[in-house]
Structures are given as structure tokens and as C-alpha cells.
Design an enzyme around this catalytic site. Structure first.
Site, PDB file in Angstrom:
ATOM      1  CG  ASP A 187      -0.074   9.721   0.740  1.00 55.07           C
ATOM      2  OD1 ASP A 187      -0.310   8.246   0.895  1.00 55.07           O
ATOM      3  OD2 ASP A 187      -1.011  10.018   1.088  1.00 55.07           O
TER       4      ASP A 187
ATOM      5  CG  HIS B 164      -1.692  -0.861   1.012  1.00 55.95           C
ATOM      6  ND1 HIS B 164      -3.846  -0.399   0.880  1.00 55.95           N
ATOM      7  CD2 HIS B 164      -2.213  -2.043   1.170  1.00 55.95           C
ATOM      8  CE1 HIS B 164      -4.130  -1.853   1.377  1.00 55.95           C
ATOM      9  NE2 HIS B 164      -3.083  -2.742   1.137  1.00 55.95           N
TER      10      HIS B 164
HETATM   11  C1  GDG Z   1      -2.109   3.856   3.368  1.00 51.65           C
HETATM   12  C2  GDG Z   1      -1.476   4.163   2.477  1.00 51.65           C
HETATM   13  C3  GDG Z   1      -2.879   4.544  -0.054  1.00 51.65           C
HETATM   14  C4  GDG Z   1      -8.853   9.586   7.300  1.00 51.65           C
HETATM   15  N1  GDG Z   1      -8.793  10.485   8.410  1.00 51.65           N
HETATM   16  C5  GDG Z   1     -10.609   9.971   9.188  1.00 51.65           C
HETATM   17  C6  GDG Z   1     -11.016   9.187   8.171  1.00 51.65           C
HETATM   18  N2  GDG Z   1      -9.448   8.527   7.202  1.00 51.65           N
HETATM   19  C7  GDG Z   1      -9.373   7.778   6.010  1.00 51.65           C
HETATM   20  C8  GDG Z   1     -10.156   8.960   5.432  1.00 51.65           C
HETATM   21  C9  GDG Z   1      -9.025   7.621   3.837  1.00 51.65           C
HETATM   22  C10 GDG Z   1      -8.482   7.261   5.041  1.00 51.65           C
HETATM   23  O1  GDG Z   1      -9.022   7.716   6.696  1.00 51.65           O
HETATM   24  C11 GDG Z   1      -6.560   7.278   4.971  1.00 51.65           C
HETATM   25  O2  GDG Z   1      -6.238   7.237   3.307  1.00 51.65           O
HETATM   26  P1  GDG Z   1      -5.011   7.939   2.776  1.00 51.65           P
HETATM   27  O3  GDG Z   1      -5.154   7.045   1.293  1.00 51.65           O
HETATM   28  O4  GDG Z   1      -5.495   9.126   2.177  1.00 51.65           O
HETATM   29  O5  GDG Z   1      -4.308   7.382   3.716  1.00 51.65           O
HETATM   30  P2  GDG Z   1      -3.256   6.119   4.929  1.00 51.65           P
HETATM   31  O6  GDG Z   1      -4.026   5.660   6.308  1.00 51.65           O
HETATM   32  O7  GDG Z   1      -1.624   7.179   4.910  1.00 51.65           O
HETATM   33  O8  GDG Z   1      -2.851   4.922   4.187  1.00 51.65           O
HETATM   34  C12 GDG Z   1      -1.796   5.658   1.547  1.00 51.65           C
HETATM   35  C13 GDG Z   1      -3.763   3.877   0.891  1.00 51.65           C
HETATM   36  O9  GDG Z   1      -2.833   3.648   2.204  1.00 51.65           O
HETATM   37  C14 GDG Z   1      -4.617   2.743   0.496  1.00 51.65           C
HETATM   38  O10 GDG Z   1      -4.174   1.954  -0.061  1.00 51.65           O
HETATM   39  O11 GDG Z   1      -3.024   5.413  -0.532  1.00 51.65           O
HETATM   40  O12 GDG Z   1      -0.666   5.976   0.071  1.00 51.65           O
HETATM   41  O13 GDG Z   1      -0.327   5.958   3.280  1.00 51.65           O
HETATM   42  O14 GDG Z   1     -10.202   6.242   3.966  1.00 51.65           O
HETATM   43  O15 GDG Z   1     -11.250   8.524   4.585  1.00 51.65           O
HETATM   44  N3  GDG Z   1     -11.772   8.431   8.044  1.00 51.65           N
HETATM   45  C15 GDG Z   1     -13.271   9.032   8.709  1.00 51.65           C
HETATM   46  N4  GDG Z   1     -12.657  10.288  10.159  1.00 51.65           N
HETATM   47  C16 GDG Z   1     -11.670  10.451  10.615  1.00 51.65           C
HETATM   48  O16 GDG Z   1     -11.279  11.628  10.462  1.00 51.65           O
HETATM   49  N5  GDG Z   1     -14.277   8.292   9.529  1.00 51.65           N
END
Ligand code: GDG
Length: 500
Positions: free
Chosen positions: A384, A171
Site C-alpha cells: 500500500d 500516491h
Molecule cells: C490511495 C493509495 C494512499 C474508505 N471507505 C469509506 C471511506 N473511505 C476513505 C477512508 C480513506 C480513503 O477512503 C482510503 O484511503 P487509503 O489510503 O486507505 O487507500 P486508497 O483508496 O487505496 O488510496 C493509498 C492514498 O491513495 C493516499 O495517498 O494512502 O496507499 O492506494 O480516507 O476514510 N470514506 C467514506 N465511506 C467509506 O465507506 N466516507
């Protein structure tokens, strides 16, 4: 449900439920809301399957097995816990995974703590996971291992003489050889990854980095092919290497963003922050997300473009994460210092506050309302794997009347390059110029760009992602896997500065 021998066995560090004990000693569980769970659910239910992972609570928690069985029954697939001791959690999860692999794979080698004890526990815990998988897995099952915590599961399964087909998806980014070769255990990690039948990366760049590392470290591996999925021959054994950009449940986000409840919350935000455009950043507290540099770019735009003062506010949501680690504490202090400095310099008493800072986890409703209310998404990670927030923001922009400023170092840039305003997050003035440009962009251009991004994300949603990974694992002919049209190779991404 199909026969037991065709099941999908998903393996990840954490189970998709969190568990806590309530007052009467019983367990309470809650499903994590992530897209991965939503996407795998239909396949797990249809094929029958199992999810194996650490339940997040101490080893030997009485009664947890009963709770797992009950929760699994309700979810439609079985859950199997891999218990970890506190020392294992410290050395395998916090240590090797989050103090070595996480920073190194995000190009932040100076934050790495290459403690050899971490490596030994990482290997032991991967072996522990492999034993549980081996005990549960039938010959025809497909095992799908997720992420950087578990890169060694396939080699341990092969040691146990498992004949299962095993896939792996990373990921986070895979680094270039310059970075990867610094890892003291580089050969062991590369060799472990080559024991999988299919290794999937987020982008073409990650896949290319991996292949280059393989070539630097191992002379006798041949990699062939040109499409989305390559074939490698490792000591006579064939395996596959592909790029599969993860995505979101686009329709679910769009539908929920369109509800009257979300609309009312979004309207309330505009009432509280009136007569201005709202910029939005939502990130876990993490040094890879580029929050301090983003705040400096926001300060820079207010200094260099006084016409935007009182006409824009930045909503910066920081979701608590890994707070007990020292580097994360320091990052939080740094963010709060910058927010204080910007607000202190520019605030208009009784009126405009430049940065609206939120430090907590949001409810789904609040998350959707922020997405829907924002006029400009400001997503500037230093590096990222993908960044799902960028895709969720587009899905929720149902009026299509907003702009996305996106770091060229987010995996999502390979898909959204032609329609987002791409920035180098280290270039403070460049990001400031992009904010100015997004503010003044005419409605026609804004809408056309957003419409094209939304179409691309809708066509390649998380169900497409699961399907393409699983098909690549079983397909006989790899010619059926041309590179997806939306993937922009990095040499084509336009790196020239934005012209104002
Ligand atoms: C890893 C990789 C890759 C965030 N704040 C809240 C919340 N979220 C949810 C978002 C989104 C998820 O968390 C964050 O996903 P990201 O992709 O931006 O980042 P990572 O957590 O670092 O994830 C990344 C991912 O894995 C998938 O392969 O894209 O690059 O680092 O879904 O919506 N959800 C809620 N409250 C929050 O305050 N409910």
C-alpha cells in the site's frame, strides 16, 4: 488572492467533484470527501488556482461547463474538465492505469495485461491533459500533477515548450527494479518522470526504488544528496526527488469522532456485539488490501487460541470499487466464501457471530463510529502506498485505549513501526499471533503506543504534507530538508517475529 501568475494548478485523473444529471436535465454535483481535497483547499483559495481533471462523465455532456463554472465559484477555485471518450476511459484508465501500473507497482505482475493499445492511449491521454494544462497555465504558476494515471504530463508539457514549474506526487508505491524492468515502456515512463521539477514518493523505500531504476536504465543521470529531498542532474537540467508521506486532517477526524452522535453510534455497535473486543478492517474492494489472507489469519486465531472464541469479533467493511473488472468480482466471491466458512464453523446460534461483514460504502458518521468503537485496528495490505485508514483509525481513537496491527508493507509502517504491531500479511500464523498479543496487551502499553502514534500523525498531518511538498519545489537550499524524524528507514524496521 495573489496575482494570476502565482497560482497552483492541481491536475489529477478525476476532478474533486462527481457529476450526475437529474430528472429535469440539470447537473447535480457532489464534492468528494477525500483528505487531498481538504488539504489543498486552503492553498487553492489563498493563492487562487485551478483543478484540472476528468469529470467522470461522457465527452460532450451539454451544460456541464456551466455547472463546472458555478461549482468552481462556490468552491473558491476554478474547475476545468478534460473530456475523455469511452474508448479512452477503457484503454487509459481501466487498461493502462488499472490493469498494468496498479498491479505492477503493487508487485502483482501476474495480474498485468501488457496490451500495447493501452500504452498508446495512455500517451495520447497524457498529451490531452498536457494541452489543457498548457492552455490554462501562466508562466509563474506551479503545476502539481497527482498519481500514476498522469506520469507523462510533464514530458508532454516540455514538448509544448511550457516553462511552467511542474511537480508530481505518486500516491501508490514505486516498485523495485526487479518488478519495474518488466514494464515494456519502462524507459519512456522513467524519462517522463524525470521531466518533472520535483517527483515525490510516499516513503524512503519508494524513493530508493525509483533512484535504483533510474540508475539501471539511464547511465548519465546523477543523483546527489542525503536528506528528504535529493537533487538529480538530467542532461544538464536539475530536478528533485523526495519522500513526503501523505497524511490526514488529524484535528478534523479527532473533533468529529468526539461528537455525541458518533459516540452514540459507537456505543450501539458495542450493544449489538457485546462482551467482546472488536477488530476492524476497512478497505476498498482491492486485491492489494490483503482481505482473504486477513480472514484466514482470523480463522487461524480462533482455531489456535480457543480462549478468544466468543471474546472477539472482526468487523470487515469492504467498500465497492472497480466492480465491473473480472479480478474484482472474483475477489468479492472469495471474501464472501471465507466469511461464510468462518461464520459457519464458529457461530454460536443466537449469540456470537465471529465476522460481521459489511459490503457497501459507509456514511462519514458510520465510518467514524466504526473507528471509534474498534478495540483493535487490523490493517494488513499486501502492499500500500500509505494507507490512510490506519492514520484515521488512530486519530479517532480518542480514548487512546486500543491497538493497531499494521502490515509492514503499508507506507504507514515507516512512520508507525515502533508503536503498531507490525506484521507480514502473508504470514497467517504471524498475524494470528499479533491478534492474540493485541487482545492480551495491558492497558498501559496499549495507551502508550497509541499516544505516540497519535502524536506523530498530529505533528505530520496533511497540511504539513502539502506545505513540505510545495516548499521542496521552490526552496533554494535543500539542506533545509533533513529526513523527517518519524521516518523509519526500512533496514531499521524490526522484521523478527512477535514473541508471545
Ligand atoms: C490511495 C493509495 C494512499 C474508505 N471507505 C469509506 C471511506 N473511505 C476513505 C477512508 C480513506 C480513503 O477512503 C482510503 O484511503 P487509503 O489510503 O486507505 O487507500 P486508497 O483508496 O487505496 O488510496 C493509498 C492514498 O491513495 C493516499 O495517498 O494512502 O496507499 O492506494 O480516507 O476514510 N470514506 C467514506 N465511506 C467509506 O465507506 N466516507
Amino acid at each position: 488572492m495573489k496575482g494570476k501568475s502565482e497560482r497552483l494548478i492541481v491536475v489529477s485523473n478525476r476532478l474533486p467533484f462527481s457529476f450526475r444529471r437529474v430528472a429535469d436535465g440539470r447537473w447535480k454535483s457532489e464534492q468528494s470527501g477525500g483528505g487531498l481535497v481538504t488539504a489543498l483547499l486552503p492553498v487553492l483559495r489563498h493563492r487562487g488556482g485551478m483543478w484540472i481533471g476528468w469529470p467522470g462523465v461522457a465527452e460532450g455532456s451539454d451544460g456541464l461547463d456551466r455547472e463546472l463554472a458555478a461549482v468552481g465559484e462556490g468552491a473558491g477555485y476554478a474547475l476545468k474538465a478534460v473530456p475523455l471518450t469511452p474508448e479512452e476511459v477503457r484503454n487509459f484508465y481501466e487498461g493502462f492505469s488499472n490493469e498494468i501500473i496498479w498491479p505492477l507497482f503493487h508487485d502483482m505482475q501476474l495480474l498485468c495485461n501488457f496490451d500495447p493499445a493501452y500504452w498508446r492511449t495512455y500517451r495520447d491521454v497524457n498529451r490531452k491533459f498536457a494541452r489543457v494544462v498548457h492552455a490554462e497555465c501562466g508562466a509563474g504558476d506551479f503545476v502539481w500533477v497527482h498519481d500514476y494515471h498522469l506520469m507523462g504530463v510533464a514530458s508532454e508539457l516540455r514538448r509544448l515548450k511550457s516553462g511552467a514549474r511542474i511537480g508530481f506526487f505518486l500516491h501508490i508505491p514505486f516498485p523495485s527494479p526487479d518488478m519495474f524492468l518488466k514494464l515494456p515502456w519502462r524507459l519512456e515512463i522513467i524519462e517522463s518522470l524525470l521531466h518533472y521539477d520535483l517527483v515525490g514518493f510516499q516513503t524512503l523505500r519508494d524513493r530508493r526504488n525509483f533512484v535504483q531504476c533510474v540508475r539501471e536504465l539511464l547511465r548519465d543521470v546523477e543523483v546527489e544528496g542525503r536528506g528528504q529531498v535529493l537533487q538529480a542532474t538530467v542532461s544538464g537540467r536539475k530536478m528533485r526527488i523526495g519522500n513526503f508521506p501523505i497524511s490526514i486532517d488529524f484535528n478534523a477526524f479527532m473533533r468529529q469522532a468526539a461528537t455525541s452522535e458518533v459516540a452514540a453510534h459507537a456505543k450501539e455497535l458495542h450493544r449489538l456485539l457485546p462482551n467482546r473486543k472488536l477488530l476492524l478492517g476497512i478497505d476498498r474492494l482491492d486485491y492489494t488490501k490483503g482481505i482473504p489472507l486477513r480472514l484466514q489469519a482470523f480463522q487461524n486465531v480462533l482455531e489456535r487460541y480457543p480462549d478468544l472464541r466468543e471474546r472477539i469479533s472482526l468487523i470487515q467493511v469492504v467498500v465497492p470499487s472497480r466492480e465491473d473488472i473480472g479480478d474484482y468480482q472474483e475477489l468479492k466471491t472469495e471474501i464472501e466464501r471465507l466469511v461464510g466458512r468462518i461464520n459457519g464453523s464458529f457461530v454460536r446460534p443466537g449469540g456470537w457471530v465471529p465476522v460481521w461483514y459489511v459490503y457497501r460504502s459507509l456514511s462519514r458518521l458510520d465510518l467514524l463510529a466504526y473507528y471509534r468503537a474498534a478495540d483493535i485496528g487490523l490493517i494488513t495490505p499486501l502492499k500500500d502506498g500509505m494507507n490512510l485508514v490506519a492514520k484515521e483509525y488512530c486519530a479517532c481513537s480518542i480514548e487512546e485505549d486500543c491497538a493497531l496491527i499494521l502490515s509492514e508493507f503499508a507506507g504507514a509502517a515507516a512512520q508507525l513501526a515502533n508503536n503498531a504491531l507490525l506484521v507480514n500479511p502473508f504470514d497467517i500464523e504471524g498475524v494470528a499471533d499479533a491478534i492474540h498479543r493485541a487482545y492480551h496487551m495491558d492497558a498501559g502499553e496499549r495507551q502508550a503506543r497509541m499516544r505516540r502514534m497519535r502524536r506523530s500523525i498530529r505533528e505530520n498531518d496533511v497540511f504539513w504534507w502539502v506545505d513540505s511538498f510545495l516548499r521542496a519545489a521552490i526552496a533554494r537550499d535543500l539542506k533545509a530538508f533533513p529526513q523527517p524524524e518519524h521516518v523509519v528507514p526500512d533496514e531499521i524496521i524490526d522484521h523478527t517475529p512477535l514473541v508471545l
